[in-house]
Design a protein around this motif. Sequence first.
Motif, PDB file in Angstrom:
ATOM      1  N   MET A 176       0.861  -1.170   0.002  1.00  0.00           N
ATOM      2  CA  MET A 176       0.069   0.075  -0.159  1.00  0.00           C
ATOM      3  C   MET A 176       0.841   1.230  -0.153  1.00  0.00           C
ATOM      4  N   ILE A 177       0.409   2.030  -0.758  1.00  0.00           N
ATOM      5  CA  ILE A 177       1.114   3.538  -0.908  1.00  0.00           C
ATOM      6  C   ILE A 177       0.517   4.437   0.198  1.00  0.00           C
ATOM      7  N   GLU A 178       1.434   4.793   1.085  1.00  0.00           N
ATOM      8  CA  GLU A 178       0.627   5.727   2.169  1.00  0.00           C
ATOM      9  C   GLU A 178       0.697   7.094   1.840  1.00  0.00           C
ATOM     10  N   VAL A 179      -0.365   7.720   2.092  1.00  0.00           N
ATOM     11  CA  VAL A 179      -0.361   9.282   1.504  1.00  0.00           C
ATOM     12  C   VAL A 179      -0.994  10.066   2.784  1.00  0.00           C
ATOM     13  N   LEU A 180      -0.274  11.368   2.895  1.00  0.00           N
ATOM     14  CA  LEU A 180      -0.526  12.569   3.539  1.00  0.00           C
ATOM     15  C   LEU A 180      -1.221  13.579   2.707  1.00  0.00           C
ATOM     16  N   ARG A 222      -9.878  13.181   0.169  1.00  0.00           N
ATOM     17  CA  ARG A 222     -10.098  11.999   0.797  1.00  0.00           C
ATOM     18  C   ARG A 222     -11.017  11.036   0.225  1.00  0.00           C
ATOM     19  N   ARG A 223     -12.111  11.389  -0.332  1.00  0.00           N
ATOM     20  CA  ARG A 223     -13.282  10.471  -0.688  1.00  0.00           C
ATOM     21  C   ARG A 223     -12.532  10.110  -2.179  1.00  0.00           C
ATOM     22  N   PHE A 224     -11.902  10.915  -3.085  1.00  0.00           N
ATOM     23  CA  PHE A 224     -11.294  10.439  -4.058  1.00  0.00           C
ATOM     24  C   PHE A 224     -10.347   9.475  -3.918  1.00  0.00           C
ATOM     25  N   LEU A 225      -9.333   9.546  -2.902  1.00  0.00           N
ATOM     26  CA  LEU A 225      -8.354   8.603  -2.617  1.00  0.00           C
ATOM     27  C   LEU A 225      -9.000   7.264  -2.120  1.00  0.00           C
ATOM     28  N   GLU A 226     -10.121   7.249  -1.610  1.00  0.00           N
ATOM     29  CA  GLU A 226     -10.867   5.905  -1.187  1.00  0.00           C
ATOM     30  C   GLU A 226     -11.147   5.432  -2.471  1.00  0.00           C
ATOM     31  N   LYS A 227     -11.312   5.725  -3.384  1.00  0.00           N
ATOM     32  CA  LYS A 227     -11.684   5.075  -4.872  1.00  0.00           C
ATOM     33  C   LYS A 227     -10.478   4.342  -5.291  1.00  0.00           C
ATOM     34  N   MET A 228      -9.115   4.842  -4.857  1.00  0.00           N
ATOM     35  CA  MET A 228      -7.977   4.285  -5.603  1.00  0.00           C
ATOM     36  C   MET A 228      -7.532   2.920  -4.984  1.00  0.00           C
ATOM     37  N   LYS A 229      -7.266   1.933  -5.627  1.00  0.00           N
ATOM     38  CA  LYS A 229      -6.798   0.724  -5.147  1.00  0.00           C
ATOM     39  C   LYS A 229      -5.057   1.008  -4.932  1.00  0.00           C
ATOM     40  N   PHE A 262      -3.674   2.495  -2.410  1.00  0.00           N
ATOM     41  CA  PHE A 262      -3.442   3.885  -1.676  1.00  0.00           C
ATOM     42  C   PHE A 262      -4.062   4.000  -0.307  1.00  0.00           C
ATOM     43  N   LYS A 263      -3.370   4.462   0.747  1.00  0.00           N
ATOM     44  CA  LYS A 263      -3.937   4.101   2.122  1.00  0.00           C
ATOM     45  C   LYS A 263      -3.739   5.694   2.645  1.00  0.00           C
ATOM     46  N   LEU A 264      -4.618   6.480   3.163  1.00  0.00           N
ATOM     47  CA  LEU A 264      -4.553   7.685   3.819  1.00  0.00           C
ATOM     48  C   LEU A 264      -4.045   7.542   5.279  1.00  0.00           C
ATOM     49  N   VAL A 265      -3.137   8.383   5.355  1.00  0.00           N
ATOM     50  CA  VAL A 265      -2.481   8.193   6.759  1.00  0.00           C
ATOM     51  C   VAL A 265      -2.828   9.388   7.902  1.00  0.00           C
ATOM     52  N   ALA A 266      -2.966  10.606   7.188  1.00  0.00           N
ATOM     53  CA  ALA A 266      -3.347  11.725   7.830  1.00  0.00           C
ATOM     54  C   ALA A 266      -3.884  12.913   6.869  1.00  0.00           C
ATOM     55  N   ILE A 267      -4.532  13.895   7.321  1.00  0.00           N
ATOM     56  CA  ILE A 267      -4.871  15.210   6.761  1.00  0.00           C
ATOM     57  C   ILE A 267      -4.218  16.213   7.633  1.00  0.00           C
ATOM     58  N   ALA A 268      -3.173  17.104   7.177  1.00  0.00           N
ATOM     59  CA  ALA A 268      -2.820  18.253   7.649  1.00  0.00           C
ATOM     60  C   ALA A 268      -3.423  19.537   7.230  1.00  0.00           C
ATOM     61  N   PRO A 290       5.066   9.464   5.361  1.00  0.00           N
ATOM     62  CA  PRO A 290       4.268   8.724   3.980  1.00  0.00           C
ATOM     63  C   PRO A 290       5.222   8.432   2.961  1.00  0.00           C
ATOM     64  N   GLN A 291       4.520   7.926   1.855  1.00  0.00           N
ATOM     65  CA  GLN A 291       5.526   7.611   0.701  1.00  0.00           C
ATOM     66  C   GLN A 291       4.834   8.957  -0.304  1.00  0.00           C
ATOM     67  N   LEU A 292       3.779   9.385  -0.264  1.00  0.00           N
ATOM     68  CA  LEU A 292       3.332  10.308  -1.289  1.00  0.00           C
ATOM     69  C   LEU A 292       2.583  11.358  -0.596  1.00  0.00           C
ATOM     70  N   VAL A 293       2.796  12.850  -0.886  1.00  0.00           N
ATOM     71  CA  VAL A 293       2.125  13.874  -0.509  1.00  0.00           C
ATOM     72  C   VAL A 293       1.093  14.581  -1.502  1.00  0.00           C
ATOM     73  N   LEU A 294       0.016  14.710  -0.904  1.00  0.00           N
ATOM     74  CA  LEU A 294      -0.913  15.639  -2.020  1.00  0.00           C
ATOM     75  C   LEU A 294      -0.754  16.984  -1.066  1.00  0.00           C
ATOM     76  N   LEU A 295      -0.350  18.014  -2.065  1.00  0.00           N
ATOM     77  CA  LEU A 295       0.121  19.134  -1.370  1.00  0.00           C
ATOM     78  C   LEU A 295      -0.578  20.683  -2.037  1.00  0.00           C
ATOM     79  N   ASP A 296      -1.336  21.112  -1.261  1.00  0.00           N
ATOM     80  CA  ASP A 296      -1.721  22.434  -1.647  1.00  0.00           C
ATOM     81  C   ASP A 296      -0.723  23.718  -1.578  1.00  0.00           C
ATOM     82  N   VAL A 297      -0.621  24.631  -2.377  1.00  0.00           N
ATOM     83  CA  VAL A 297       0.187  25.757  -2.495  1.00  0.00           C
ATOM     84  C   VAL A 297      -0.278  26.785  -1.310  1.00  0.00           C
TER      85      VAL A 297
END
Length: 232
Positions: free
Chosen positions: A1-5, A18-25, A27-33, A48-55
């Motif tokens: 599993m690819i862990e995502v922040l 978060r809901r988008f991510l739940e639809k992806m096989k 991938f696992k959400l570890v936290a929301i900052a 985490p292995q991957l970060v989804l980052l806002d500017v």
Amino acid sequence: MIEVLIIEDDRRVAEINRRFLEKMKGFKLVAIACSGEEAKEYLEVMRPQLVLLDVCLPDISGSDLVWYIRKTYQNIDIIMMTATGETGIVQEALRGGVFDYLVKPITLDRFRQSLDKYKERMQFIHSMKVMGQEEVDYLIHRGVREELEGSHTMSLPKGIDPMTLEKVERVVLGNGESGLTAEQVGRKLGASRTTARRYLEYLVSTERLRADLAYGTIGRPERRYGMKVDSM
């Protein structure tokens, strides 16, 4: 599993992501900052292995956080997800090595495309021991694969996916001269023996691989697939 922040200060947008991510096989959400400071804490603890980052964050710019991650956590990858499309910010994000840059509003299809490509790249890297120019081009210029496949994609028979076909061929060629059985290829790909054999036999039929008959430990013959002699 690819862990995502997820790092996003707008809770409504964070929930959509978060809901988008739940639809992806895979991938696992570890936290929301919701802030840069909170993000740094999660990065240190969760790794985490991957970060989804806002500017746009309340206490630090996403661009600054990109360089913080690059300096402190070299093994963490980043996908920018922001409403900011200013050229300078996009350029800085690319210089910081982000995998992708998504401009809001982000559709589920675009989100899925980005994460699927990221997962595909990780699987590709883990399947390779040594890379030649073609493999490096594939990683750096993600559109090169489509160009390389363009000449034969339209003629592929039903049940043969070009992406899987390429993976099968790379697995066999990456093993050198010894060759692999369909079962061994299937294990490396996470696919069934039957699926692997279908692709292997197609590659043999198009003369991109060879098949030799070998005898196992109990005497039963089996087909081993390897690179063609003239390509060694």
